[in-house]
Design a protein around this motif. Structure first.
Motif, PDB file in Angstrom:
ATOM      1  N   GLU A  16       0.854  -1.175   0.000  1.00  0.00           N
ATOM      2  CA  GLU A  16       0.000   0.000   0.000  1.00  0.00           C
ATOM      3  C   GLU A  16       0.896   1.234   0.000  1.00  0.00           C
ATOM      4  O   GLU A  16       1.779   1.364   0.841  1.00  0.00           O
ATOM      5  N   ILE A  17       0.661   2.135  -0.964  1.00  0.00           N
ATOM      6  CA  ILE A  17       1.532   3.286  -1.153  1.00  0.00           C
ATOM      7  C   ILE A  17       0.688   4.554  -1.223  1.00  0.00           C
ATOM      8  O   ILE A  17      -0.301   4.601  -1.955  1.00  0.00           O
ATOM      9  N   ALA A  18       1.079   5.589  -0.488  1.00  0.00           N
ATOM     10  CA  ALA A  18       0.394   6.888  -0.554  1.00  0.00           C
ATOM     11  C   ALA A  18       0.890   7.641  -1.783  1.00  0.00           C
ATOM     12  O   ALA A  18       2.091   7.681  -2.061  1.00  0.00           O
ATOM     13  N   LEU A  19      -0.038   8.226  -2.518  1.00  0.00           N
ATOM     14  CA  LEU A  19       0.283   9.020  -3.702  1.00  0.00           C
ATOM     15  C   LEU A  19      -0.252  10.425  -3.530  1.00  0.00           C
ATOM     16  O   LEU A  19      -1.288  10.624  -2.907  1.00  0.00           O
ATOM     17  N   SER A  20       0.439  11.396  -4.114  1.00  0.00           N
ATOM     18  CA  SER A  20      -0.080  12.765  -4.137  1.00  0.00           C
ATOM     19  C   SER A  20       0.348  13.429  -5.431  1.00  0.00           C
ATOM     20  O   SER A  20       1.409  13.142  -5.971  1.00  0.00           O
ATOM     21  N   SER A  21      -0.488  14.297  -5.933  1.00  0.00           N
ATOM     22  CA  SER A  21      -0.224  15.088  -7.141  1.00  0.00           C
ATOM     23  C   SER A  21       0.449  14.281  -8.249  1.00  0.00           C
ATOM     24  O   SER A  21       1.560  14.584  -8.663  1.00  0.00           O
ATOM     25  N   SER A  22      -0.235  13.256  -8.716  1.00  0.00           N
ATOM     26  CA  SER A  22       0.293  12.413  -9.790  1.00  0.00           C
ATOM     27  C   SER A  22      -0.703  12.344 -10.932  1.00  0.00           C
ATOM     28  O   SER A  22      -1.900  12.506 -10.732  1.00  0.00           O
ATOM     29  N   ASN A  23      -0.184  12.078 -12.118  1.00  0.00           N
ATOM     30  CA  ASN A  23      -1.062  11.804 -13.244  1.00  0.00           C
ATOM     31  C   ASN A  23      -0.908  10.338 -13.628  1.00  0.00           C
ATOM     32  O   ASN A  23      -0.077   9.620 -13.072  1.00  0.00           O
ATOM     33  N   ILE A  24      -1.688   9.894 -14.594  1.00  0.00           N
ATOM     34  CA  ILE A  24      -1.692   8.479 -14.941  1.00  0.00           C
ATOM     35  C   ILE A  24      -0.319   8.001 -15.426  1.00  0.00           C
ATOM     36  O   ILE A  24       0.125   6.915 -15.075  1.00  0.00           O
ATOM     37  N   ASP A  26       2.688   9.163 -14.585  1.00  0.00           N
ATOM     38  CA  ASP A  26       3.585   9.049 -13.429  1.00  0.00           C
ATOM     39  C   ASP A  26       3.326   7.758 -12.667  1.00  0.00           C
ATOM     40  O   ASP A  26       4.258   7.043 -12.277  1.00  0.00           O
ATOM     41  N   VAL A  27       2.059   7.450 -12.428  1.00  0.00           N
ATOM     42  CA  VAL A  27       1.706   6.249 -11.669  1.00  0.00           C
ATOM     43  C   VAL A  27       2.106   4.996 -12.439  1.00  0.00           C
ATOM     44  O   VAL A  27       2.662   4.053 -11.864  1.00  0.00           O
ATOM     45  N   GLU A  28       1.853   4.948 -13.729  1.00  0.00           N
ATOM     46  CA  GLU A  28       2.225   3.775 -14.521  1.00  0.00           C
ATOM     47  C   GLU A  28       3.739   3.554 -14.512  1.00  0.00           C
ATOM     48  O   GLU A  28       4.206   2.426 -14.342  1.00  0.00           O
ATOM     49  N   ARG A  29       4.519   4.619 -14.670  1.00  0.00           N
ATOM     50  CA  ARG A  29       5.982   4.480 -14.617  1.00  0.00           C
ATOM     51  C   ARG A  29       6.434   4.012 -13.239  1.00  0.00           C
ATOM     52  O   ARG A  29       7.304   3.150 -13.107  1.00  0.00           O
ATOM     53  N   TYR A  30       5.832   4.575 -12.200  1.00  0.00           N
ATOM     54  CA  TYR A  30       6.178   4.203 -10.833  1.00  0.00           C
ATOM     55  C   TYR A  30       5.923   2.712 -10.593  1.00  0.00           C
ATOM     56  O   TYR A  30       6.712   2.034  -9.957  1.00  0.00           O
ATOM     57  N   LEU A  31       4.821   2.216 -11.110  1.00  0.00           N
ATOM     58  CA  LEU A  31       4.473   0.805 -10.917  1.00  0.00           C
ATOM     59  C   LEU A  31       5.375  -0.139 -11.700  1.00  0.00           C
ATOM     60  O   LEU A  31       5.676  -1.240 -11.237  1.00  0.00           O
ATOM     61  N   GLU A  32       5.798   0.250 -12.884  1.00  0.00           N
ATOM     62  CA  GLU A  32       6.584  -0.646 -13.721  1.00  0.00           C
ATOM     63  C   GLU A  32       8.015  -0.823 -13.252  1.00  0.00           C
ATOM     64  O   GLU A  32       8.603  -1.885 -13.446  1.00  0.00           O
ATOM     65  N   ASP A  33       8.601   0.180 -12.625  1.00  0.00           N
ATOM     66  CA  ASP A  33       9.998   0.097 -12.207  1.00  0.00           C
ATOM     67  C   ASP A  33      10.294  -1.117 -11.317  1.00  0.00           C
ATOM     68  O   ASP A  33      11.260  -1.821 -11.559  1.00  0.00           O
ATOM     69  N   ARG A  54     -10.614  11.337 -17.020  1.00  0.00           N
ATOM     70  CA  ARG A  54     -11.186  11.195 -18.368  1.00  0.00           C
ATOM     71  C   ARG A  54     -11.432   9.705 -18.595  1.00  0.00           C
ATOM     72  O   ARG A  54     -10.513   8.894 -18.460  1.00  0.00           O
ATOM     73  N   THR A  55     -12.683   9.364 -18.904  1.00  0.00           N
ATOM     74  CA  THR A  55     -13.047   7.976 -19.161  1.00  0.00           C
ATOM     75  C   THR A  55     -13.778   7.871 -20.490  1.00  0.00           C
ATOM     76  O   THR A  55     -14.196   8.874 -21.063  1.00  0.00           O
ATOM     77  N   LEU A 120      -8.900   6.765 -19.284  1.00  0.00           N
ATOM     78  CA  LEU A 120      -8.000   7.318 -20.287  1.00  0.00           C
ATOM     79  C   LEU A 120      -6.921   8.192 -19.661  1.00  0.00           C
ATOM     80  O   LEU A 120      -5.789   8.215 -20.130  1.00  0.00           O
ATOM     81  N   ASP A 121      -7.281   8.940 -18.604  1.00  0.00           N
ATOM     82  CA  ASP A 121      -6.323   9.847 -17.977  1.00  0.00           C
ATOM     83  C   ASP A 121      -6.855  10.256 -16.615  1.00  0.00           C
ATOM     84  O   ASP A 121      -8.059  10.194 -16.366  1.00  0.00           O
ATOM     85  N   PHE A 122      -5.960  10.667 -15.726  1.00  0.00           N
ATOM     86  CA  PHE A 122      -6.383  11.243 -14.451  1.00  0.00           C
ATOM     87  C   PHE A 122      -5.308  12.142 -13.888  1.00  0.00           C
ATOM     88  O   PHE A 122      -4.143  12.056 -14.260  1.00  0.00           O
ATOM     89  N   GLN A 123      -5.732  13.009 -13.016  1.00  0.00           N
ATOM     90  CA  GLN A 123      -4.847  13.818 -12.171  1.00  0.00           C
ATOM     91  C   GLN A 123      -5.373  13.659 -10.764  1.00  0.00           C
ATOM     92  O   GLN A 123      -6.526  13.987 -10.497  1.00  0.00           O
ATOM     93  N   LEU A 124      -4.553  13.114  -9.882  1.00  0.00           N
ATOM     94  CA  LEU A 124      -5.028  12.901  -8.515  1.00  0.00           C
ATOM     95  C   LEU A 124      -4.438  13.911  -7.554  1.00  0.00           C
ATOM     96  O   LEU A 124      -3.375  14.478  -7.803  1.00  0.00           O
ATOM     97  N   ILE A 125      -5.177  14.152  -6.467  1.00  0.00           N
ATOM     98  CA  ILE A 125      -4.712  15.030  -5.393  1.00  0.00           C
ATOM     99  C   ILE A 125      -3.996  14.182  -4.340  1.00  0.00           C
ATOM    100  O   ILE A 125      -2.858  14.410  -4.017  1.00  0.00           O
ATOM    101  N   ASN A 126      -4.708  13.207  -3.830  1.00  0.00           N
ATOM    102  CA  ASN A 126      -4.124  12.239  -2.897  1.00  0.00           C
ATOM    103  C   ASN A 126      -4.877  10.940  -3.037  1.00  0.00           C
ATOM    104  O   ASN A 126      -6.065  10.908  -3.322  1.00  0.00           O
ATOM    105  N   ALA A 127      -4.136   9.854  -2.843  1.00  0.00           N
ATOM    106  CA  ALA A 127      -4.730   8.537  -3.054  1.00  0.00           C
ATOM    107  C   ALA A 127      -3.870   7.486  -2.375  1.00  0.00           C
ATOM    108  O   ALA A 127      -2.731   7.736  -1.984  1.00  0.00           O
ATOM    109  N   VAL A 128      -4.450   6.298  -2.266  1.00  0.00           N
ATOM    110  CA  VAL A 128      -3.724   5.131  -1.783  1.00  0.00           C
ATOM    111  C   VAL A 128      -3.708   4.112  -2.902  1.00  0.00           C
ATOM    112  O   VAL A 128      -4.752   3.741  -3.452  1.00  0.00           O
ATOM    113  N   LEU A 129      -2.510   3.685  -3.261  1.00  0.00           N
ATOM    114  CA  LEU A 129      -2.319   2.692  -4.312  1.00  0.00           C
ATOM    115  C   LEU A 129      -2.126   1.343  -3.658  1.00  0.00           C
ATOM    116  O   LEU A 129      -1.250   1.194  -2.792  1.00  0.00           O
TER     117      LEU A 129
END
Length: 133
Positions: A16-24, A26-33, A54-55, A120-129
């Motif tokens: 479980e990872i806290a995220l802030s101010s990320s777009n889709i 950024d999150v995809e790159r973060y997950l793939e590493d 955007r959906t 299709l796309d998102f911009q998040l403020i804060n979230a838990v991955l």
């Protein structure tokens, strides 16, 4: 067949990872590493607050069913703002391209269950991955 294929999992995250101010992207790159291998499926869930989502959604199809490229010509695009909700989906290895879209296949639904679709796309403020490896 009513359901020729489905990705299903009883979600019990490994991490479980806290995220802030990320777009889709950024999150995809973060997950793939940190992927230990690109030859298995990975489940993903993100719960949080999004400034923009955007959906898309394809309307109900009738026989004879068109292929996806034709069906997508009539898709609806939804721009959602200031939404709390959940992103769920899978990362699919390239060898499974006949079963699912290789890479990320994600969907969103808001907390009220009134809006969502294929992400299709998102911009998040804060979230838990939550990541199921």
């Amino acid at each position: 067949m009513l359901t020729p294929f489905a990705d299903v999992i009883f979600f019990d995250p490994d991490e479980e990872i806290a995220l802030s101010s990320s777009n889709i992207s950024d999150v995809e790159r973060y997950l793939e590493d940190p992927l230990s291998t690109r030859n298995i499926f990975y489940a993903i869930r993100i719960d949080g607050r999004f400034t923009h989502i955007r959906t898309r959604s394809v309307p109900v199809q009738t026989k004879p069913y068109p292929n996806l490229a034709v069906a997508l010509m009539n898709q609806s695009i939804f721009e959602l703002y200031n939404q709390s909700g959940t992103v769920v989906g899978f990362w699919t290895p390239s060898y499974a391209s006949g079963l699912n879209v290789p890479g990320y296949h994600l969907h969103f639904i808001n907390d009220e269950r009134t809006a969502g679709g294929h992400l299709l796309d998102f911009q998040l403020i804060n979230a838990v991955l939550d990541n199921f490896l």
